[in-house]
Design an enzyme around this catalytic site. Structure first.
Site, PDB file in Angstrom:
ATOM      1  N   GLU A 272       0.805  -1.356  -0.034  1.00  0.00           N
ATOM      2  CA  GLU A 272       0.021   0.099   0.030  1.00  0.00           C
ATOM      3  C   GLU A 272       0.890   1.365  -0.156  1.00  0.00           C
ATOM      4  O   GLU A 272       0.402   2.163  -0.559  1.00  0.00           O
ATOM      5  CB  GLU A 272      -0.755  -0.055   0.724  1.00  0.00           C
ATOM      6  CG  GLU A 272      -1.979  -1.645   1.648  1.00  0.00           C
ATOM      7  CD  GLU A 272      -3.160  -0.832   0.261  1.00  0.00           C
ATOM      8  OE1 GLU A 272      -3.454  -0.733  -0.514  1.00  0.00           O
ATOM      9  OE2 GLU A 272      -2.986  -2.596  -0.585  1.00  0.00           O
ATOM     10  N   ASP A 355       3.497  -4.106  -5.524  1.00  0.00           N
ATOM     11  CA  ASP A 355       3.745  -6.070  -5.457  1.00  0.00           C
ATOM     12  C   ASP A 355       5.637  -5.684  -5.548  1.00  0.00           C
ATOM     13  O   ASP A 355       6.412  -5.398  -4.911  1.00  0.00           O
ATOM     14  CB  ASP A 355       3.056  -6.731  -6.762  1.00  0.00           C
ATOM     15  CG  ASP A 355       1.576  -7.424  -5.706  1.00  0.00           C
ATOM     16  OD1 ASP A 355       1.608  -6.580  -4.942  1.00  0.00           O
ATOM     17  OD2 ASP A 355       1.558  -7.861  -6.879  1.00  0.00           O
TER      18      ASP A 355
END
Length: 412
Positions: A272, A355
């Site tokens: 995040e 990611d």
């Protein structure tokens, strides 16, 4: 015209529904490719047989519901236009635009509420959701009033611009949309989100300190981490960073805290944080604004053409008549659908970049794999969804793609 419209709409929807059913239940097979069987990306290695069966069923039924409901808004707007109901709504509202928007919003909300309820029942039946009906209904009503109030404001400005600047209204509307969207992004964490849930400081001070250290390492200006109580509503997991400026918030659902280890939580938060570092929030805003500009211009070009052909039958006087709103919404909805695969593809690229950033910031591939596997189990997610579903619904890479990336990272 009306009978012909009903016949072709009904026949077309039946054919569409049959093709959707065949695609999801006959032409596509669940499971992972042979190359991934037995790997960490194979559900059989981290889900029980019952969980795998429930995941396949739940995903298929949710996808079926999504595809069947996809044209419903278009049909509603078309029916309102073809049967002259927009003109009737205008008369019932005594020519007052706010009342007209309220009536139109109420009709579409009531007609689509059963679809939302069926989706809720599916989530309840498969154990993904545990949300009480009262909370679900309250949230739906809150959303209805927020959406309606914002639509009244937007539509009032839009039709004032159409009357005042018939050749450039689309450009001026977009220029006004830019600060409006930025303002919504700024106030959402502190004004809109708390209408649905209570946000409190993370109850685990050691974990909060670890997350804030990650944030500081990445240059994220956060002073606290927020926890939201979702365990009374769902078994699914989530975490996010939203807002801009001094309203930026790092948020964790308590289900994420309850079901993941600290290392897994830190990987999720690193992902995040990656969105913030790579400016994905601002890029997303720019993407929405770019699409809005194209959509408004398309409406500017197409709306007069549509009204010249059918406006008299619909009892709509012209583009400046706010009874044309269903036609505007129909055109914008169609444009949004056409642009959706592009939007999803861009989103998947951003998620893939987040990611990769998370692995660099928190290089624990075992924790990352465990986190994604638990996300799959808790949400009964489809590891390898059908291609059409991926392109229309998936703003994230599929779990097969995410887990295979981590497997490759672990092996390198």
């Amino acid at each position: 015209m009306k009978k012909r419209f009903l016949f072709w709409t009904g026949a077309g929807y039946i054919i569409y529904a049959a093709l959707v059913f065949l695609y999801l239940f006959v032409w596509t097979d669940p499971g992972v490719p042979a190359a991934f069987q037995g790997s960490a990306a194979d559900p059989s290695t981290f889900m029980t047989q019952r969980e795998q069966l429930l995941s396949q069923e739940y995903s298929r039924y949710q996808n079926l519901l999504y595809l069947l409901s996809l044209p419903i808004d278009w049909i509603i707007y078309a029916v309102i236009l073809v049967f002259g109901l927009s003109y009737s709504l205008k008369k019932a509202s005594l020519g007052k635009l706010p009342l007209y928007v309220l009536f139109l919003s109420a009709i579409t909300w009531l007609l689509t509420l059963p679809i939302s309820y069926i989706s809720r029942r599916l989530s309840l039946d498969y154990g993904v959701s545990i949300e009480p009906f009262s909370k679900w209904m309250r949230d739906n009503l809150v959303s209805f009033w927020i959406d309606t109030l914002m639509m009244v404001l937007v539509v009032f400005v839009l039709y004032w611009l159409i009357r005042r600047f018939p050749k450039r209204w689309w450009l001026y509307a977009w220029l006004m949309l830019v600060p409006f969207m930025a303002f919504l992004m700024y106030i959402q964490p502190v004004v809109i989100d708390p209408l649905y849930n209570d946000f409190n400081r993370l109850t685990n001070p050691e974990l909060e300190e670890s997350i804030l250290q990650l944030a500081d390492q990445a240059g994220v200006p956060a002073e606290r981490v927020f926890e939201v109580n979702k365990s009374q509503e769902t078994n699914a997991l989530n975490a996010y960073v939203n807002g801009i400026g001094d309203n930026l918030r790092i948020v964790l659902w308590d289900t994420t805290l309850n079901k993941l280890s600290e290392e897994e939580v830190l990987f999720i938060m690193a992902h995040e944080i990656g969105h913030y570092v790579k400016n994905h929030l601002m890029k997303s805003l720019l993407g929405v604004l770019g699409g809005s500009l194209l959509g408004l211009y398309a409406v500017y070009r197409l709306l007069p053409v549509v009204l010249r052909k059918w406006g008299e039958a619909w009892k709509i006087e012209g583009p400046s008549d706010f009874a044309s709103l269903p036609a505007v919404l129909l055109l914008l909805s169609l444009f949004t659908f056409i642009a959706q695969p592009v939007e999803m593809a861009v989103s998947r690229q951003a998620e893939e970049a987040a990611d990769a950033y998370a692995i660099d910031l928190q290089p624990d591939t075992e924790a990352a794999i465990g986190a994604f596997q638990q996300l799959t189990v808790s949400g009964l997610s489809d590891v390898n969804p059908p291609t059409l579903i991926k392109y229309l619904r998936y703003g994230h890479p599929t779990m097969l793609e995410r887990l295979s990336m981590l497997i490759d990272e672990k092996g390198s």
